[in-house]
Design a protein around this motif. Sequence first.
Motif, short mmCIF file in Angstrom:
data_model
loop_
_atom_site.label_atom_id
_atom_site.label_comp_id
_atom_site.label_asym_id
_atom_site.label_seq_id
_atom_site.Cartn_x
_atom_site.Cartn_y
_atom_site.Cartn_z
N ALA A 77 0.82 -1.21 0.00
CA ALA A 77 0.00 0.00 0.00
C ALA A 77 0.85 1.26 0.00
O ALA A 77 0.53 2.25 -0.68
N LEU A 78 1.95 1.24 0.72
CA LEU A 78 2.83 2.41 0.76
C LEU A 78 3.60 2.58 -0.54
O LEU A 78 3.86 3.70 -0.98
N GLU A 79 3.95 1.48 -1.18
CA GLU A 79 4.57 1.58 -2.51
C GLU A 79 3.60 2.21 -3.51
O GLU A 79 4.03 2.98 -4.40
N GLN A 80 2.31 1.93 -3.37
CA GLN A 80 1.32 2.56 -4.24
C GLN A 80 1.29 4.07 -4.01
O GLN A 80 1.13 4.84 -4.96
N GLN A 81 1.45 4.50 -2.77
CA GLN A 81 1.53 5.93 -2.49
C GLN A 81 2.77 6.55 -3.13
O GLN A 81 2.72 7.65 -3.67
N GLU A 82 3.85 5.84 -3.06
CA GLU A 82 5.09 6.31 -3.69
C GLU A 82 4.90 6.48 -5.19
O GLU A 82 5.28 7.49 -5.78
N GLN A 83 4.28 5.50 -5.81
CA GLN A 83 4.05 5.57 -7.25
C GLN A 83 3.06 6.67 -7.62
O GLN A 83 3.24 7.38 -8.60
N ALA A 84 2.00 6.84 -6.80
CA ALA A 84 1.01 7.87 -7.07
C ALA A 84 1.62 9.27 -6.98
O ALA A 84 1.15 10.21 -7.63
N GLY A 85 2.68 9.41 -6.19
CA GLY A 85 3.35 10.68 -6.07
C GLY A 85 4.48 10.88 -7.06
O GLY A 85 5.24 11.84 -6.95
N GLY A 86 4.58 9.97 -8.03
CA GLY A 86 5.58 10.10 -9.08
C GLY A 86 6.89 9.41 -8.80
O GLY A 86 7.86 9.57 -9.56
N GLY A 87 6.97 8.64 -7.73
CA GLY A 87 8.21 7.95 -7.39
C GLY A 87 8.23 6.51 -7.85
O GLY A 87 7.23 5.97 -8.33
N SER A 88 9.38 5.89 -7.70
CA SER A 88 9.53 4.49 -8.11
C SER A 88 10.25 3.65 -7.05
O SER A 88 10.50 2.46 -7.27
N ALA A 89 10.56 4.24 -5.90
CA ALA A 89 11.27 3.50 -4.86
C ALA A 89 10.40 2.37 -4.32
O ALA A 89 9.17 2.49 -4.25
#
Length: 314
Positions: free
Chosen positions: A26-38
């Motif tokens: 779920a937190l990786e999805q937040q990272e991706q939604a914010g333009g990140g890829s970590a």
Amino acid sequence: MSHPTHADIQRVREFLLDLQARICAALEQQEQAGGGSAQFEIDDWQRPEGGGGRSRVLQNGTVIEKGGVMFSHINISKLPASATERHPNIAGAPAQAMGVSLVIHPKNPHVPTSHANVRLFVAEPEGQPPIWWFGGGFDLTPFYPNDEDVLAWHQTAHDLCAPFGDQVYAEHKQWCDDYFYLKHRDEQRGVGGLFFDDLNQWDFDTCFNYIQAVGNGYLAAILPIFERNRDKAYTEAQREFQLYRRGRYVEYNLVYDRGTLFGLQTGGRIESILVSLPNLAGWSYRPEWAEDSAEKKLTDYYLKPRDWLNLKTS
């Protein structure tokens, strides 16, 4: 009091591993939604004394600057007295402890730092039945808080507690306010949430159901806060204030946090114990904030124990 079987302990372990995986996803999805890829890197480890764990850490993301979601299941051959101050009758007994503990440090100062933990402890003193208890909770540490986030956080906490008794939320909120307090600063670590330890007054299954509700409740509470604040613009001055306030987080975890102290006293894996510390933090000598500033309001208003659920009617 019912005592956990091997199958009971295995059920808890399976839930904790699944909880860790779901939180990271779920937190990786937040990272991706914010333009990140970590992404969270997985680090499996074993402990010479017995047991081990799975550390999952994300660093230098676009949305999350440092996040650690840690699972451990360790065996302790002989509990040291220093780790059993509240339970002297189990000093020297073999024990096992398992749990998921996490701290998420977002990059944007408008997104709060958050912490959650759920755990099971089982000691087996010679000639006695196993002594067990659950513990855990979650709490929120904002830098630029708003009432909507704080109310929603506590509403989720209240609602998950309700099926377990009318007083559970009030008791565990109070425990959280008392526990996450920096005595040397005379301030709360954040706006609180839930905290509990030594939970065994119900039967094992009911206690286990409660920590499942708490673990799942963390995700239900934190994701909307990310959504509302993740993309807000911020200034360099706000970023500097965030780093300054992170210094308080470091102070608390190194001086007061029981989990940190237990890990150090029982020879735990140091990288996992200290993963809660942010990569960047700051300290300033006697900084001053304008009386009508958001920075001043944080300490003067939000970092005080309050009946957050009734703010909307007060």
